[in-house]
Structures are given as C-alpha cells and as structure tokens.
Motif scaffolding. Structure first.
Motif, PDB file in Angstrom:
ATOM      1  N   ILE A  35      24.809 -10.372  19.261  1.00 19.30           N
ATOM      2  CA  ILE A  35      25.545  -9.118  19.477  1.00 19.30           C
ATOM      3  C   ILE A  35      26.798  -9.087  18.604  1.00 19.30           C
ATOM      4  CG2 ILE A  35      26.948  -7.819  21.137  1.00 19.30           C
ATOM      5  CD1 ILE A  35      24.914  -8.530  23.277  1.00 19.30           C
ATOM      6  N   ASP A  36      27.563 -10.176  18.630  1.00 20.63           N
ATOM      7  CA  ASP A  36      28.782 -10.226  17.813  1.00 20.63           C
ATOM      8  C   ASP A  36      28.463 -10.256  16.323  1.00 20.63           C
ATOM      9  OD1 ASP A  36      30.341 -10.122  20.034  1.00 20.63           O
ATOM     10  OD2 ASP A  36      30.914 -12.244  20.034  1.00 20.63           O
TER      11      ASP A  36
ATOM     12  N   GLY B  65      17.592   1.841  26.857  1.00 22.61           N
ATOM     13  CA  GLY B  65      16.851   1.311  28.004  1.00 22.61           C
ATOM     14  C   GLY B  65      15.529   0.691  27.582  1.00 22.61           C
ATOM     15  N   ILE B  66      14.863   1.314  26.603  1.00 18.87           N
ATOM     16  CA  ILE B  66      13.597   0.772  26.101  1.00 18.87           C
ATOM     17  C   ILE B  66      13.817  -0.588  25.449  1.00 18.87           C
ATOM     18  CG2 ILE B  66      11.775   1.083  24.371  1.00 18.87           C
ATOM     19  CD1 ILE B  66      11.961   4.101  24.923  1.00 18.87           C
ATOM     20  N   PHE B  67      14.835  -0.675  24.585  1.00 22.86           N
ATOM     21  CA  PHE B  67      15.130  -1.943  23.910  1.00 22.86           C
ATOM     22  C   PHE B  67      15.481  -3.033  24.921  1.00 22.86           C
ATOM     23  CE2 PHE B  67      14.747   0.215  20.071  1.00 22.86           C
ATOM     24  CZ  PHE B  67      15.061  -0.583  18.971  1.00 22.86           C
ATOM     25  N   ILE B  68      16.344  -2.710  25.882  1.00 25.92           N
ATOM     26  CA  ILE B  68      16.748  -3.698  26.890  1.00 25.92           C
ATOM     27  C   ILE B  68      15.549  -4.109  27.738  1.00 25.92           C
ATOM     28  CG2 ILE B  68      18.189  -4.118  28.918  1.00 25.92           C
ATOM     29  CD1 ILE B  68      19.718  -4.049  26.282  1.00 25.92           C
TER      30      ILE B  68
ATOM     31  N   ASN C  28      27.621   4.925  22.276  1.00 28.81           N
ATOM     32  CA  ASN C  28      27.582   6.073  23.180  1.00 28.81           C
ATOM     33  C   ASN C  28      28.285   5.797  24.508  1.00 28.81           C
ATOM     34  OD1 ASN C  28      25.711   8.034  21.703  1.00 28.81           O
ATOM     35  ND2 ASN C  28      24.480   6.155  21.675  1.00 28.81           N
ATOM     36  N   MET C  29      28.951   4.629  24.592  1.00 27.95           N
ATOM     37  CA  MET C  29      29.673   4.235  25.805  1.00 27.95           C
ATOM     38  C   MET C  29      28.801   4.355  27.049  1.00 27.95           C
ATOM     39  SD  MET C  29      33.614   5.482  25.286  1.00 27.95           S
ATOM     40  CE  MET C  29      34.145   4.446  26.662  1.00 27.95           C
ATOM     41  N   ILE C  30      27.662   3.662  26.981  1.00 27.93           N
ATOM     42  CA  ILE C  30      26.723   3.610  28.097  1.00 27.93           C
ATOM     43  C   ILE C  30      26.619   2.164  28.537  1.00 27.93           C
ATOM     44  CG2 ILE C  30      24.333   4.057  28.822  1.00 27.93           C
ATOM     45  CD1 ILE C  30      24.178   6.088  26.536  1.00 27.93           C
ATOM     46  N   ILE C  31      26.349   1.929  29.801  1.00 28.58           N
ATOM     47  CA  ILE C  31      26.184   0.563  30.291  1.00 28.58           C
ATOM     48  C   ILE C  31      24.762   0.363  30.797  1.00 28.58           C
ATOM     49  CG2 ILE C  31      28.604   0.340  30.918  1.00 28.58           C
ATOM     50  CD1 ILE C  31      27.743   0.712  33.846  1.00 28.58           C
ATOM     51  N   THR C  32      24.440  -0.886  31.084  1.00 27.98           N
ATOM     52  CA  THR C  32      23.165  -1.228  31.681  1.00 27.98           C
ATOM     53  C   THR C  32      23.437  -2.049  32.932  1.00 27.98           C
ATOM     54  OG1 THR C  32      21.014  -2.251  31.262  1.00 27.98           O
ATOM     55  CG2 THR C  32      22.940  -3.331  30.279  1.00 27.98           C
TER      56      THR C  32
ATOM     57  N   THR D 173      14.116 -15.941  21.227  1.00 29.77           N
ATOM     58  CA  THR D 173      14.899 -15.542  20.050  1.00 29.77           C
ATOM     59  C   THR D 173      14.561 -14.117  19.632  1.00 29.77           C
ATOM     60  OG1 THR D 173      14.951 -17.837  19.274  1.00 29.77           O
ATOM     61  CG2 THR D 173      15.460 -16.120  17.658  1.00 29.77           C
ATOM     62  N   PHE D 174      13.275 -13.805  19.596  1.00 31.23           N
ATOM     63  CA  PHE D 174      12.848 -12.452  19.244  1.00 31.23           C
ATOM     64  C   PHE D 174      13.356 -11.439  20.268  1.00 31.23           C
ATOM     65  CE2 PHE D 174       9.495  -9.109  19.531  1.00 31.23           C
ATOM     66  CZ  PHE D 174       9.744  -8.494  18.307  1.00 31.23           C
ATOM     67  N   ALA D 175      13.240 -11.800  21.548  1.00 38.04           N
ATOM     68  CA  ALA D 175      13.712 -10.914  22.619  1.00 38.04           C
ATOM     69  C   ALA D 175      15.216 -10.694  22.519  1.00 38.04           C
ATOM     70  CB  ALA D 175      13.356 -11.506  23.981  1.00 38.04           C
ATOM     71  N   SER D 176      15.946 -11.739  22.170  1.00 42.25           N
ATOM     72  CA  SER D 176      17.404 -11.646  22.057  1.00 42.25           C
ATOM     73  C   SER D 176      17.811 -10.706  20.928  1.00 42.25           C
ATOM     74  CB  SER D 176      18.009 -13.035  21.827  1.00 42.25           C
ATOM     75  OG  SER D 176      17.721 -13.886  22.916  1.00 42.25           O
ATOM     76  N   ILE D 177      17.044 -10.725  19.837  1.00 46.79           N
ATOM     77  CA  ILE D 177      17.310  -9.792  18.730  1.00 46.79           C
ATOM     78  C   ILE D 177      17.157  -8.352  19.209  1.00 46.79           C
ATOM     79  CG2 ILE D 177      16.465  -8.977  16.501  1.00 46.79           C
ATOM     80  CD1 ILE D 177      15.674 -11.878  15.882  1.00 46.79           C
ATOM     81  N   ILE D 178      16.091  -8.086  19.957  1.00 46.06           N
ATOM     82  CA  ILE D 178      15.853  -6.733  20.479  1.00 46.06           C
ATOM     83  C   ILE D 178      16.965  -6.329  21.442  1.00 46.06           C
ATOM     84  CG2 ILE D 178      14.288  -5.300  21.860  1.00 46.06           C
ATOM     85  CD1 ILE D 178      11.988  -6.987  20.788  1.00 46.06           C
ATOM     86  N   LEU D 179      17.359  -7.240  22.329  1.00 45.78           N
ATOM     87  CA  LEU D 179      18.438  -6.952  23.279  1.00 45.78           C
ATOM     88  C   LEU D 179      19.748  -6.651  22.556  1.00 45.78           C
ATOM     89  CD1 LEU D 179      17.679  -9.703  25.935  1.00 45.78           C
ATOM     90  CD2 LEU D 179      17.903  -7.273  26.453  1.00 45.78           C
ATOM     91  N   ALA D 180      20.063  -7.474  21.562  1.00 37.64           N
ATOM     92  CA  ALA D 180      21.312  -7.290  20.823  1.00 37.64           C
ATOM     93  C   ALA D 180      21.321  -5.960  20.078  1.00 37.64           C
ATOM     94  CB  ALA D 180      21.512  -8.452  19.845  1.00 37.64           C
ATOM     95  N   LEU D 181      20.205  -5.609  19.476  1.00 37.10           N
ATOM     96  CA  LEU D 181      20.106  -4.328  18.769  1.00 37.10           C
ATOM     97  C   LEU D 181      20.239  -3.158  19.743  1.00 37.10           C
ATOM     98  CD1 LEU D 181      17.217  -5.049  16.221  1.00 37.10           C
ATOM     99  CD2 LEU D 181      19.647  -4.725  15.705  1.00 37.10           C
ATOM    100  N   GLY D 182      19.691  -3.314  20.941  1.00 35.94           N
ATOM    101  CA  GLY D 182      19.813  -2.260  21.945  1.00 35.94           C
ATOM    102  C   GLY D 182      21.254  -2.025  22.351  1.00 35.94           C
ATOM    103  N   VAL D 183      21.995  -3.116  22.512  1.00 32.61           N
ATOM    104  CA  VAL D 183      23.406  -3.005  22.905  1.00 32.61           C
ATOM    105  C   VAL D 183      24.238  -2.408  21.777  1.00 32.61           C
ATOM    106  CG1 VAL D 183      25.483  -4.331  23.485  1.00 32.61           C
ATOM    107  CG2 VAL D 183      23.302  -4.890  24.584  1.00 32.61           C
ATOM    108  N   VAL D 184      24.097  -2.965  20.563  1.00 35.14           N
ATOM    109  CA  VAL D 184      24.934  -2.553  19.429  1.00 35.14           C
ATOM    110  C   VAL D 184      24.531  -1.183  18.890  1.00 35.14           C
ATOM    111  CG1 VAL D 184      25.610  -3.129  17.057  1.00 35.14           C
ATOM    112  CG2 VAL D 184      25.416  -4.931  18.778  1.00 35.14           C
ATOM    113  N   GLY D 185      23.234  -0.904  18.857  1.00 36.11           N
ATOM    114  CA  GLY D 185      22.764   0.335  18.241  1.00 36.11           C
ATOM    115  C   GLY D 185      22.749   1.549  19.151  1.00 36.11           C
TER     116      GLY D 185
END
Length: 282
Positions: A94-95, A118-121, A34-38, A17-29
C-alpha cells in the motif's frame, strides 16, 4: 516437512502475495481517492489515515500488532505466521503504490469507487482465506471471542464493522460517503462468498410424496439417478413417511415440477439454495 507440503505452502505464500497486490490496489486506487472505508482493521486504519499524517501501511501494522500479540495462541503457529506475512506485505505494498509509484485514482467517483473497491477487497480477502491465512484485525478478535463464548465469529465481525461505520459518521462531513462505505462492505462480502463457495446453478429439493416408487423411477429416468430416499415417521400416529432428497440444476426444476404434478398432485416440493457442494463431482 515433506516436499508436497513445502510445495503447498509455497503456493499459499504466492497466492497471499498476489492477493495482497489486489488488496493494495483496491485501497490506493479506489478507497483513499474517494474517502471510502471498508470493514475490519483495514477500515479502521483508513479512518485514522484521514485524520492523521501517518501512512496507511504504518497504521495497518500499528492496529494489528496488539491484536496479533494477544491472539497468537488462538491462531495456531502456521496460520499466525502467514497472517503476519499477509499484514506485512499488504502494508508495504500500500505504501509502495501510494508513496513510491504514486498511483493515481482509478476512478474519481464515490459510488464507482465503493463498487470496484469492494470487488478488489473481496477478491483479495477471498484469496487470502483460500491460502489458509487472514488479513488480521477482526478475524483475530472473532477467533478469540468465539473461543471464550458461544458468540459466532461472523457476529463479532459484523459488530466491529458496524462500529467502524458508525465512527466514520464523526469524520466524514458527507453522510453519503458513509453509505458508500456500507455498499463497499456488502460488495466485498458477496465477492468473498462467490469465490469461496462458487456460483452454484443447483438447488436442493425435498420432495414429500406418497408415490415414492413411481416418482423415483421417473426422476432417475428424466433427471438422473442421483438422489436419496429418507424414511421417517409423521407427527400423526407415527405414520410412516418417505421423502426424496435431490440436488437439481435450476434449468431442470420445471421438469421435476411437471413430474410431480402429473403423477402425485398431493405431493409437494421444498426448494432451497445449495450454497456449497463438496465431494464427488465438485
């Protein structure tokens, strides 16, 4: 299921759950503003997000469901359940961050977005792996291919990431954004390696010498007693050879060099990286 195992599983789900929060923030923030992908299916979902009206969370679920159905028997029950949980919570978060909280960009700069995204992901994915789960996608495909062939999972993941990056060339008008995406994938992989294996300040040293007994005593006195003497035969006329195997702190390498130089000028050192250490003291 024992109480200890239940507590361990609870910790895993909290970590996911904690990891998912970090991942979601990395995607949204960082990524979407900046229209970047991973890499992986998260990257594929982002690509589809840039050309459709669907939300990122919806696309992540849509991309992963077929893979989960196909790969269920290859994942193992507990691993599969945690993977489904991880995908679901990442998609919802994310949503939620994007549509409900309407979180704004943490930074409006593609280069900084690729680095910090990249760090967040990387942090998020590493914590998911530590919880014995996966974020789905390329991991599932890699497990299936590896079980059916001699191809390494890492090779499969690299091919998938390369395909996603190449596909982005047809979507982004700005080629620089594709390069920023490559940077983000590289940063993520380095963060994952660092978290899972640690940043070791030690080197593995193979010392080939004809003065084994003398050097053994000097090394034990000045560097510590931990080490192994390996015996073997040389290629020339089965000549007996001895080699000392050591794990040495980087700051003490020069001391070891001086010991060898002063006591066996013909001896030589082979120094390699210690990428991971497990067991006593680690």
């Amino acid at each position: 299921m024992s109480k200890l195992l239940k507590n361990e599983e609870l910790k895993n789900y909290l970590l996911i759950t904690f990891a998912s929060i970090i991942l979601a923030l990395g995607v949204v923030g960082f990524f979407t503003p900046n229209m970047i992908i991973t890499g992986g299916t998260a990257g594929l979902s982002l690509l589809l997000y840039y050309i459709t009206d669907l939300s990122i969370g919806t696309l992540i679920v849509a991309v992963n469901i077929p893979l989960l159905i196909v790969g269920w028997k290859y994942l193992g029950k507990m691993f599969a359940i945690k993977t489904v949980f991880t995908i679901a919570i990442i998609s919802l978060l994310i949503d939620f961050f994007d549509k409900v909280l309407n979180i704004q960009a943490f930074v409006k700069d593609p280069f900084l977005g690729s680095i910090f995204g990249g760090i967040f992901i990387g942090i998020g994915l590493a914590l998911v792996i530590k919880a014995n789960a996966s974020a789905g996608g390329s991991t599932i495909v890699a497990k299936i291919v590896a079980s059916k062939s001699e191809i390494k999972p890492s090779t499969v993941i690299m091919v998938i990431d390369s395909f996603i990056i190449l596909s982005s060339l047809f979507i982004f008008d700005d080629t620089a954004r594709v390069l920023y995406s490559i940077v983000s994938i590289y940063v993520s992989s380095k963060i994952i390696d660092t978290i899972l294996t640690g940043r070791l300040n030690k080197k593995v040293v193979y010392l080939v010498t004809n003065e084994t007994e003398l050097l053994r005593k000097l090394i034990a006195k000045q560097l510590g007693p931990e080490g192994t003497i390996i015996k073997g035969d040389g290629l020339y006329q089965d000549q007996e050879k001895k080699m000392i195997l050591l794990v040495v702190e980087v700051g003490k390498l020069q001391v070891l060099r001086q010991i060898v130089k002063q006591n066996d000028p013909d001896g030589f050192l082979i120094i390699t990286e210690a990428t991971e250490m497990l067991g006593r003291g680690h």
